[in-house]
Design a protein around this motif. Structure first.
Motif, short mmCIF file in Angstrom:
data_model
loop_
_atom_site.label_atom_id
_atom_site.label_comp_id
_atom_site.label_asym_id
_atom_site.label_seq_id
_atom_site.Cartn_x
_atom_site.Cartn_y
_atom_site.Cartn_z
N THR A 120 45.26 41.21 47.80
CA THR A 120 46.48 40.43 47.59
C THR A 120 46.85 39.60 48.81
O THR A 120 46.72 40.03 49.95
CB THR A 120 47.65 41.37 47.25
N PRO A 157 41.06 32.82 42.89
CA PRO A 157 42.15 33.79 42.89
C PRO A 157 42.96 33.76 41.59
O PRO A 157 43.08 32.72 40.94
CB PRO A 157 43.02 33.35 44.07
N ARG A 215 41.39 42.98 35.83
CA ARG A 215 40.22 43.13 36.68
C ARG A 215 38.92 42.94 35.91
O ARG A 215 37.86 42.72 36.50
CB ARG A 215 40.23 44.49 37.37
N ASN A 245 44.32 46.73 42.26
CA ASN A 245 43.14 46.10 41.69
C ASN A 245 42.72 44.78 42.33
O ASN A 245 41.66 44.23 42.00
CB ASN A 245 43.36 45.85 40.19
N TYR A 246 43.54 44.26 43.24
CA TYR A 246 43.26 42.95 43.83
C TYR A 246 43.39 42.99 45.34
O TYR A 246 44.18 43.78 45.89
CB TYR A 246 44.23 41.90 43.29
N PRO A 265 38.04 40.71 43.44
CA PRO A 265 39.10 39.84 42.90
C PRO A 265 40.25 39.68 43.88
O PRO A 265 40.62 40.62 44.59
CB PRO A 265 39.54 40.58 41.63
N THR A 266 40.79 38.49 43.94
CA THR A 266 41.91 38.19 44.83
C THR A 266 43.08 37.68 44.00
O THR A 266 42.91 37.16 42.90
CB THR A 266 41.52 37.14 45.88
N ALA A 267 44.27 37.80 44.55
CA ALA A 267 45.47 37.32 43.86
C ALA A 267 46.45 36.74 44.87
O ALA A 267 46.74 37.36 45.90
CB ALA A 267 46.14 38.45 43.08
#
Length: 263
Positions: free
Chosen positions: A95, A24, A15, A92-93, A130-132
């Motif tokens: 998703t 992403p 992160r 943390n993301y 943040p993205t994942a």
């Protein structure tokens, strides 16, 4: 990457790593083969993605198939991969779980609603944080229990008879659709086609030459306007380059002059 080929657990937490907010990360859950991890790393390199997160990965031997399949991603994306846990990932993301199997309606929320990768390309820039993109196992993908903890679902449109893609294919298609989120200004190696389109004065000369040819061929006068409109529409759709327009102009000019008759 540690000396034993495992992703380094002691790296800076994902992160806090520096990256474009809308780009992403790519997370792979419990990949069974090192080759698929290498293939995904290569696809990331192709389309500008940098952050690779691995949950329960196989051993990634620098002399093994992961690095063999990674291409130039063996120099940065793959060795910089971070091993993390599913718990840390969802904490943390934002998703996006990628799956081929979806539900048809909201009677079951685990795999519905869903977006296509093209839908995500338009919407993800609005996500603040943040993205994942999360990809699962080669045979079974992500489990229902894992998908239930993920923020949203993504699915690639495919044949109804056989929608399942292998892990590397699914990641490559998804990253391709999202490339503009990772590549600076969406730039690729391809030239800007608008820059090579033939200039309008040259196209007008081409149309004039077509008109002259119709006269020379004694094309019925009452049909010439309609024919010329069709010619314009055809050329307008294909975006002729300057070289192409010049070549056609020369051919039409020679046809109009009818050298065979003069001889």
């Amino acid at each position: 990457m540690s000396d034993d080929g495992k992703p380094d657990r002691d790296r800076t937490p994902p992160r806090t790593r520096t990256r474009t907010p809308t780009t992403p990360a790519v997370a792979v859950v419990d990949a069974q083969t090192p080759g698929n991890v290498g293939t995904i790393a290569r696809a990331m390199k192709n389309f500008g993605f940098e952050e690779l997160l691995l949950i329960d990965p196989p051993e990634l031997d620098p002399d093994g198939e992961a690095y063999g399949f990674a291409g130039h991603a063996r120099d940065d994306v793959l060795p910089n991969a971070v091993e993390t846990t599913f718990d840390d990932l969802v904490a943390n993301y934002h998703t996006i779980g990628c799956t081929a199997v979806t539900n048809e309606d909201d009677d079951n929320h685990v795999r519905f609603p869903f977006s296509t990768p093209a839908d995500l390309a338009e919407r993800l820039p609005a996500v603040d944080g943040p993205t994942a993109l999360v990809f699962g196992r080669e045979r079974v993908g992500l489990t229902n229990a894992e998908l239930a903890r993920i923020d949203e679902i993504c699915s690639i449109p495919a044949s109804e008879e056989y929608p399942a893609l292998n892990l590397g294919q699914a990641a490559t298609i998804t990253l391709y659709e999202l490339r503009e989120l990772a590549l600076e200004g969406g730039r690729t190696q391809l030239p800007d086609l608008e820059r090579v389109r033939a200039p309008e004065p040259l196209l007008e000369r081409l149309y004039d030459q077509w008109d002259d040819l119709l006269v020379e061929l004694n094309h019925p006068e009452e049909k010439r306007e309609k024919t010329m409109r069709m010619v314009r529409r055809v050329y307008g759709r294909v975006d002729l380059t300057e070289r192409e327009a010049t070549t056609f102009l020369g051919l039409l000019r020679r046809a109009t002059e009818r050298p065979d008759r003069k001889e």
